[in-house]
Design a protein around this motif. Structure first.
Motif, mmCIF file in Angstrom:
data_model
loop_
_atom_site.group_PDB
_atom_site.id
_atom_site.type_symbol
_atom_site.label_atom_id
_atom_site.label_comp_id
_atom_site.label_asym_id
_atom_site.label_seq_id
_atom_site.Cartn_x
_atom_site.Cartn_y
_atom_site.Cartn_z
ATOM 1 N N PRO A 13 32.908 37.693 40.452
ATOM 2 C CA PRO A 13 31.670 37.126 39.915
ATOM 3 C C PRO A 13 30.617 36.911 40.997
ATOM 4 N N ALA A 14 29.386 36.658 40.570
ATOM 5 C CA ALA A 14 28.305 36.285 41.487
ATOM 6 C C ALA A 14 28.336 34.775 41.665
ATOM 7 N N LEU A 15 28.731 34.316 42.836
ATOM 8 C CA LEU A 15 28.875 32.890 43.102
ATOM 9 C C LEU A 15 27.719 32.314 43.900
ATOM 10 N N SER A 16 26.707 33.140 44.197
ATOM 11 C CA SER A 16 25.469 32.655 44.794
ATOM 12 C C SER A 16 24.367 33.637 44.428
ATOM 13 N N PRO A 17 23.102 33.201 44.429
ATOM 14 C CA PRO A 17 22.010 34.090 44.008
ATOM 15 C C PRO A 17 21.866 35.338 44.860
ATOM 16 N N THR A 18 22.232 35.261 46.147
ATOM 17 C CA THR A 18 22.064 36.403 47.047
ATOM 18 C C THR A 18 23.345 37.199 47.254
ATOM 19 N N MET A 19 24.411 36.820 46.554
ATOM 20 C CA MET A 19 25.702 37.486 46.754
ATOM 21 C C MET A 19 25.702 38.874 46.142
ATOM 22 N N GLU A 20 26.130 39.857 46.926
ATOM 23 C CA GLU A 20 26.279 41.227 46.451
ATOM 24 C C GLU A 20 27.739 41.685 46.508
ATOM 25 N N GLU A 21 28.510 41.044 47.377
ATOM 26 C CA GLU A 21 29.923 41.359 47.501
ATOM 27 C C GLU A 21 30.632 40.139 48.074
ATOM 28 N N GLY A 22 31.943 40.109 47.955
ATOM 29 C CA GLY A 22 32.699 38.961 48.435
ATOM 30 C C GLY A 22 34.027 39.380 49.036
ATOM 31 N N ASN A 23 34.621 38.467 49.784
ATOM 32 C CA ASN A 23 35.948 38.685 50.363
ATOM 33 C C ASN A 23 36.960 37.813 49.623
ATOM 34 N N LEU A 24 38.072 38.401 49.231
ATOM 35 C CA LEU A 24 39.094 37.648 48.523
ATOM 36 C C LEU A 24 40.003 36.994 49.565
ATOM 37 N N VAL A 25 39.783 35.702 49.787
ATOM 38 C CA VAL A 25 40.459 35.000 50.876
ATOM 39 C C VAL A 25 41.911 34.696 50.531
ATOM 40 N N LYS A 26 42.150 34.113 49.352
ATOM 41 C CA LYS A 26 43.498 33.647 49.032
ATOM 42 C C LYS A 26 43.679 33.539 47.527
ATOM 43 N N TRP A 27 44.815 33.977 47.037
ATOM 44 C CA TRP A 27 45.187 33.765 45.642
ATOM 45 C C TRP A 27 45.939 32.445 45.535
ATOM 46 N N LEU A 28 45.497 31.585 44.628
ATOM 47 C CA LEU A 28 46.122 30.284 44.433
ATOM 48 C C LEU A 28 47.147 30.313 43.306
ATOM 49 N N LYS A 29 47.237 31.437 42.593
ATOM 50 C CA LYS A 29 48.252 31.650 41.564
ATOM 51 C C LYS A 29 48.998 32.939 41.884
ATOM 52 N N LYS A 30 50.262 32.995 41.444
ATOM 53 C CA LYS A 30 51.080 34.176 41.653
ATOM 54 C C LYS A 30 51.249 34.939 40.349
ATOM 55 N N GLU A 31 51.582 36.226 40.460
ATOM 56 C CA GLU A 31 51.837 37.022 39.262
ATOM 57 C C GLU A 31 52.983 36.408 38.465
#
Length: 479
Positions: free
Chosen positions: A33-51
């Motif tokens: 998702p867009a989590l800031s007005p200027t965001m174009e891409e993001g880094n997935l730091v950590k998953w807090l849930k497991k499969e």
């Protein structure tokens, strides 16, 4: 059934139910998702849930690094996390990229497959760690997928794309014909050796032995190696090859984070589009230091920077014509005085905001500044805690910097650069009016202002009021 378009709420996002079905029921798609007005891409730091783990609406799903901070993505639906498409450490994931799939409780989440339809935002390739699933590029036949493509790990893809190497010339050694990171590095080393060979001067012909230099020439300064049309001198230093000893003039590329790229872009835009003007003055801190000691007796701990924030807000209240922004066509006078305070973090400089600072006492400002600085360094700032602001303060005095100028943070019109304090002897007067040498604790501040809305006269007037307020802090600091 396809739900409405993705809808972002505070700290979360709306998922889409679409695509490949699981026992007749389509899974829920989770997109970047867009989590800031200027965001174009993001880094997935950590998953807090497991499969396979149950997810309820409002649960923290993962941590995403935007161009400003690390934001926790919350689930807006109930279900089971069936498939993590983008693993931890995935870099530069474009907005709308599929990052996970959810299914309803009771469904066999182990049998879920990544949808191949085109519903929802398109998927984009992302640069991830070498252990992630391979990326497919057009060009060769992938018999397992039954379509054109060549299989290579994301790390290999990044290396090949960065250095412009034709992936079709790489010999894969990974399982099932995957081009691995080691394959890409090997090809990069071969390319570096071939480039070095091309740049080497041709050997002299046997029939033309080199002539001994004239004695007069040996006293001259050494000359650069000659270049020929067949072997021109390179204009750019050669890129260092991993696993090979560095050559003279070589360099290593440093990956830039999302935050660093945004900072570079905004600083360049500010200096190239905003007419900066500068004004400097010295302020006597004697009254501030005395008041700090008195407050400390009552166990009220505040810093000099907290007084600077409060005094700045009080001065802006006196001079609302400076509490303005530039919207591209003209100035806008703001009703609220919101002070952005620059905080240095490992990811770069970020400016959390102390809202309505003129209405806060210095003790409340101290508590807010401390909490926001900690959140900034931990990468936990919410978007509303760093977006906006009407005036910025950057204090490098704590690092021993005596004086500097700061770059304006558009659309704001001003930023105040604060240096360290210093002791000086100055000629003053005693109680009877006789001349007397007095020791003063002086601090130099420099105001950078947008000349389109805050001219030199207005900037000088602001610094005059700021100096007077700081040298008499009891008048405004506790109100």
């Amino acid at each position: 059934m396809v739900s409405a378009a993705p809808r972002l709420r505070q700290g979360g996002c709306r998922f889409l139910r679409s695509g490949g079905t699981l026992q007749g029921i389509p899974p829920l798609k989770v997109f970047m998702p867009a989590l800031s007005p200027t965001m174009e891409e993001g880094n997935l730091v950590k998953w807090l849930k497991k499969e396979g783990e149950v997810v309820n609406a409002g649960d923290a799903l993962c941590e995403i690094e935007t161009d400003k901070a690390v934001v926790t993505l919350e689930s807006s639906d109930d279900g089971v996390l069936a498939k993590i498409v983008m693993e931890e450490g995935s870099k530069n994931v474009r907005l709308g990229t599929l990052i996970a799939l959810l299914v309803d409780e009771g469904e066999d989440w182990k049998q879920v497959e990544i949808p191949t339809d085109s519903d929802g935002p398109p998927q984009h390739a992302a640069t991830v760690t070498p252990t992630q699933p391979e990326v497919t590029l057009p060009g060769k036949v992938d018999h397992r997928q039954g379509k054109l493509g060549v299989r290579l790990s994301p790390a290999a893809r990044h290396i090949l794309d960065t250095h412009g190497i034709d992936w079709s010339s790489v010999v894969p050694t990974g399982p099932r014909g995957i081009i691995t990171k080691e394959d890409a590095l090997k090809m990069l080393g071969q390319k570096g050796q071939s480039m070095a060979a091309e740049r080497a001067p041709p050997p002299p012909l046997p029939s033309s032995p080199p002539l001994a230099p004239h004695p007069a020439e040996t006293s001259k300064a050494p000359q650069a190696a000659p270049t020929t049309a067949a072997h021109p001198r390179p204009l750019v230093p050669p890129l260092s090859v991993p696993g090979q000893p560095p050559t003279q003039g070589s360099f290593s590329e440093i990956p830039a984070s999302n935050i660093r790229r945004v900072i570079a872009k905004r600083l360049t835009e500010s200096k190239s589009t905003v007419p900066h003007a500068y004004a400097t003055t010295d302020c006597d801190l004697a009254a501030v230091l005395k008041l700090r000691k008195e407050l400390a007796k009552d166990d009220i701990k505040v810093s000099v920077n907290d007084f600077i924030i409060k005094v700045t807000a009080a001065t802006l209240k006196q001079m609302p014509e400076v509490n303005v922004t530039w919207d591209g066509e003209g100035p806008r006078q703001l009703n609220s005085i919101d002070i952005s305070v620059a905080v240095a973090t490992e990811r770069g400089l970020i400016t959390p905001i102390i809202r309505d600072a003129a209405a806060k006492g210095v003790q409340e400002i101290a508590a807010s500044a401390k909490a926001l600085a900690k959140k900034a360094r931990d990468g936990k700032l919410l978007p509303e805690e760093y977006q906006g602001g009407s005036f910025s303060i950057s204090n490098l005095g704590m690092f021993g910097i005596s004086e500097f100028v700061a770059v304006i943070n558009p659309p704001q019109a001003c930023i105040l650069a604060v240096g360290t304090s210093r002791s000086e002897l100055r000629l003053g007067e005693d109680e009877e009016g006789n001349p007397k040498l007095q020791q003063q604790q002086l601090m130099r501040v420099t105001l950078s202002s947008d000349g389109r809305v805050v001219d030199d006269e207005l900037a000088s007037k602001f610094l005059k009021f700021f100096k007077a307020n700081l040298e008499n802090p009891a008048i405004c600091a506790l109100h």
